[in-house]
Write an enzyme that holds these catalytic residues in place. Structure first.
Site, mmCIF file in Angstrom:
data_model
loop_
_atom_site.group_PDB
_atom_site.id
_atom_site.type_symbol
_atom_site.label_atom_id
_atom_site.label_comp_id
_atom_site.label_asym_id
_atom_site.label_seq_id
_atom_site.Cartn_x
_atom_site.Cartn_y
_atom_site.Cartn_z
ATOM 1 N N CYS A 62 23.119 26.991 57.786
ATOM 2 C CA CYS A 62 21.707 26.234 58.145
ATOM 3 C C CYS A 62 20.652 26.360 57.474
ATOM 4 O O CYS A 62 19.659 27.475 57.847
ATOM 5 C CB CYS A 62 21.748 26.512 59.901
ATOM 6 S SG CYS A 62 19.910 25.608 60.714
ATOM 7 N N CYS A 119 17.205 26.535 59.113
ATOM 8 C CA CYS A 119 17.547 28.028 60.117
ATOM 9 C C CYS A 119 17.883 28.862 59.467
ATOM 10 O O CYS A 119 16.746 30.599 59.892
ATOM 11 C CB CYS A 119 18.703 28.586 60.364
ATOM 12 S SG CYS A 119 19.461 27.466 61.679
#
Length: 107
Positions: free
Chosen positions: A31, A34
């Protein structure tokens, strides 16, 4: 390095039942957003040590808790106090100051 806790399906319930507020960062290795907020969360863990708990949960390695909480997009950051969800934030562009203020208002 910061002192964040690695949250798992197994230790999650015990972790969030703390008297201190607990910030949990739900993330995954693949991600992009993230990876943007991850270092901020890890730095925050050191800043709030003693006042709050900061944890990170890899949603690929732990699927039960994210599924139970209805997490559909990551990063999702949730703050718990005494086992209750008190805040929910989604996205990788949350400034550290905002995270700290949101977390510590529950301390």
């Amino acid at each position: 390095m910061a002192n964040y806790v690695v949250a798992t399906d197994e230790n999650f319930q015990e972790l969030i039942n703390s008297d201190k507020p607990v910030l949990v960062d739900f993330w995954a290795e693949w991600c992009g957003p993230c990876k943007m907020i991850g270092p901020i969360v890890e730095e925050l863990a050191g800043d709030v040590e003693g006042q709050a708990i900061v944890a990170k949960m890899d949603v690929d390695a732990n699927s039960t808790v994210p599924s139970t909480l209805g997490i559909r997009s990551i990063p999702t950051l949730m703050i718990f106090k005494k086992g209750e969800l008190v805040e929910r934030m989604v996205g990788g562009n949350i400034p550290k100051a905002v995270l700290a203020q949101t977390l510590l208002k529950h301390a």
